[in-house]
Design an enzyme around this catalytic site. Sequence first.
Site, PDB file in Angstrom:
ATOM      1  N   HIS A 124      -3.180  35.290  13.480  1.00 41.62           N
ATOM      2  CA  HIS A 124      -4.470  35.126  12.800  1.00 41.62           C
ATOM      3  C   HIS A 124      -5.552  35.455  13.828  1.00 41.62           C
ATOM      4  O   HIS A 124      -5.378  35.203  15.025  1.00 41.62           O
ATOM      5  CB  HIS A 124      -4.580  33.662  12.357  1.00 41.62           C
ATOM      6  CG  HIS A 124      -5.757  33.328  11.505  1.00 41.62           C
ATOM      7  ND1 HIS A 124      -7.028  33.208  12.019  1.00 41.62           N
ATOM      8  CD2 HIS A 124      -5.852  33.069  10.181  1.00 41.62           C
ATOM      9  CE1 HIS A 124      -7.858  32.882  11.034  1.00 41.62           C
ATOM     10  NE2 HIS A 124      -7.176  32.789   9.912  1.00 41.62           N
ATOM     11  N   ASP A 202       0.374  28.080  17.176  1.00 33.95           N
ATOM     12  CA  ASP A 202      -0.595  27.969  16.091  1.00 33.95           C
ATOM     13  C   ASP A 202       0.139  27.382  14.887  1.00 33.95           C
ATOM     14  O   ASP A 202       0.887  28.077  14.200  1.00 33.95           O
ATOM     15  CB  ASP A 202      -1.174  29.354  15.757  1.00 33.95           C
ATOM     16  CG  ASP A 202      -2.202  29.282  14.637  1.00 33.95           C
ATOM     17  OD1 ASP A 202      -2.371  28.198  14.037  1.00 33.95           O
ATOM     18  OD2 ASP A 202      -2.829  30.319  14.373  1.00 33.95           O
ATOM     19  N   GLN A 205      -0.330  26.836   9.662  1.00 40.28           N
ATOM     20  CA  GLN A 205       0.515  26.900   8.472  1.00 40.28           C
ATOM     21  C   GLN A 205       1.738  25.991   8.616  1.00 40.28           C
ATOM     22  O   GLN A 205       2.055  25.229   7.711  1.00 40.28           O
ATOM     23  CB  GLN A 205       0.983  28.343   8.221  1.00 40.28           C
ATOM     24  CG  GLN A 205      -0.135  29.341   7.949  1.00 40.28           C
ATOM     25  CD  GLN A 205      -0.847  29.116   6.621  1.00 40.28           C
ATOM     26  OE1 GLN A 205      -0.306  28.546   5.680  1.00 40.28           O
ATOM     27  NE2 GLN A 205      -2.092  29.557   6.545  1.00 40.28           N
ATOM     28  N   LYS A 228      -6.088  22.656   5.593  1.00 34.41           N
ATOM     29  CA  LYS A 228      -4.881  23.253   5.013  1.00 34.41           C
ATOM     30  C   LYS A 228      -3.798  22.199   4.794  1.00 34.41           C
ATOM     31  O   LYS A 228      -2.834  22.440   4.082  1.00 34.41           O
ATOM     32  CB  LYS A 228      -4.357  24.380   5.905  1.00 34.41           C
ATOM     33  CG  LYS A 228      -5.344  25.538   5.969  1.00 34.41           C
ATOM     34  CD  LYS A 228      -4.830  26.732   6.712  1.00 34.41           C
ATOM     35  CE  LYS A 228      -5.973  27.737   6.852  1.00 34.41           C
ATOM     36  NZ  LYS A 228      -5.571  28.951   7.566  1.00 34.41           N
ATOM     37  N   CYS A 366      -7.418  37.636   7.543  1.00 27.57           N
ATOM     38  CA  CYS A 366      -7.712  37.378   8.959  1.00 27.57           C
ATOM     39  C   CYS A 366      -6.587  37.866   9.854  1.00 27.57           C
ATOM     40  O   CYS A 366      -6.279  37.256  10.887  1.00 27.57           O
ATOM     41  CB  CYS A 366      -7.991  35.905   9.245  1.00 27.57           C
ATOM     42  SG  CYS A 366      -9.396  35.255   8.350  1.00 27.57           S
TER      43      CYS A 366
HETATM   44  C1  LIG Z   1      -6.187  29.361   8.601  1.00 26.95           C
HETATM   45  C2  LIG Z   1      -5.521  29.706   9.865  1.00 26.95           C
HETATM   46  C3  LIG Z   1      -6.207  29.607  11.082  1.00 26.95           C
HETATM   47  C4  LIG Z   1      -7.654  29.242  11.177  1.00 26.95           C
HETATM   48  O1  LIG Z   1      -7.968  28.004  10.609  1.00 26.95           O
HETATM   49  P1  LIG Z   1      -9.523  27.594  10.529  1.00 26.95           P
HETATM   50  O2  LIG Z   1      -9.511  26.303   9.813  1.00 26.95           O
HETATM   51  O3  LIG Z   1     -10.196  28.686   9.738  1.00 26.95           O
HETATM   52  O4  LIG Z   1     -10.015  27.518  11.909  1.00 26.95           O
HETATM   53  C5  LIG Z   1      -5.521  29.939  12.232  1.00 26.95           C
HETATM   54  N1  LIG Z   1      -4.247  30.314  12.196  1.00 26.95           N
HETATM   55  C6  LIG Z   1      -3.551  30.409  11.049  1.00 26.95           C
HETATM   56  C7  LIG Z   1      -2.105  30.807  11.087  1.00 26.95           C
HETATM   57  C8  LIG Z   1      -4.159  30.106   9.846  1.00 26.95           C
HETATM   58  O5  LIG Z   1      -3.468  30.206   8.712  1.00 26.95           O
END
Ligand SMILES: *Cc1c(COP(=O)(O)O)cnc(C)c1O
Length: 408
Positions: A124, A202, A205, A228, A366
């Site tokens: 992302h 990260d 998800q 999320k 993104c």
């Molecule tokens: C949504 C997402 C982000 C960013 O999250 P924000 O709340 O917009 O900062 C980063 N990495 C992944 C894999 C995402 O799905």
Amino acid sequence: MTHAAPPFDVTRIREDFPILSTRVRGLPLVFLDSGASAQKPRVVLAAMTRFLETSYANVHRGAYHLSEVATEAYENARAAVARFLNAATPREIVFTANATAGFNLLAHSFGPSCRAVVVSEMEHHANLVPWQMLRDRAGVELRICRVTDAGELDLDHLASLLADGRVGLVSVTHMSNVLGTVTPAERIVAMAHAAGARVALDGSQAAVHRRVDVQALGCDFYVFTGHKLYGPNGIGVLYGRLELLEAMPPFLGGGDMISEVTLSGFVPASVPARFEAGTPPIAEAVGLHAAIDYVSAIGMGAIEAHERRLTDHAMARLSALPGIRVLGAAQDRGGVFSVAVDTAHAHDVATLLDRRGIAVRSGRHCAEPLHARFGVESTCRASFGLYTTEAEVDAFADALAEAREFFR
Ligand SMILES: *Cc1c(COP(=O)(O)O)cnc(C)c1O
């Protein structure tokens, strides 16, 4: 008597989410964009309202009763996140604004100690651009690990990127927000540590769909975002191993992150306050705590099993459709499907789906470099949550087939 969680009943669970009973153009809402932001259960909304109505004040400041109550609620949320990730102590949990803020903090505070940083082609932008900025600002080399045609991390390439021992940090996704690929985190950690590099994952998800145990994974940093995980927006989490956080300088300066200030300088506060400059997201921390309690009561294992059934079903349905290409085919994947329809642009497909009450994301999600890697301009993405049903997956597949015919 054991206190087993009740069996997973998606119909019952949907009743916890008021928005799921709204209608779109007279049709039932089919919400397949949880990967962009998930809907919130009533308990999250209620916890925030109750807190704001009865216990709200700024934290870590007042000597008065309300401020103590609010501080306790905020710190209890930190402890809940620590338990959720199985961190060794709540001091390893830094509240941020979102995942993006977590990576910017990491790039500023940990990044300069690295000679080189590795990210992957499937990141992302939140886990790519901060490192490009670090490279441009401080000359830290940025290396990009390739993704295979199946949408998996190319571990042979990762090994070659680590071979010269110059890499200080490997920062990669735990689950792709485009391909659904779940990366082999333990392997990555083992490879990186053997080469003297730290690992940041990260989990924006992954933390929503699977049980995460940072100590079992062995990672050094873990980042996710509250909205999320069925929580509010405005709050995210950076987990870091305590000795690493303690060695890191502050990023943002201001109130709360200092232990002493004079006109000539300051002494930073200890961890985690050092990284929480300014008034934090207080009611949002309470909401995130409620969201964590909510998914924990259902059980991350039960959520994963439900989503695995949906994912298998979606794979079977989508791969049987002519003219529909699903990006990625990883062995280990979750409920995220980015598809290209051979006759139409993704935005047109999404518009037609919207007429059926189906909400999907269209564009590059993104992750522009990843779309370039797969040679597609844009895709439609369906992403599942714990409230997603098999009927909704069918509605998505049926509408894709209809769109392909319509635009022919
Ligand atoms: C949504 C997402 C982000 C960013 O999250 P924000 O709340 O917009 O900062 C980063 N990495 C992944 C894999 C995402 O799905």
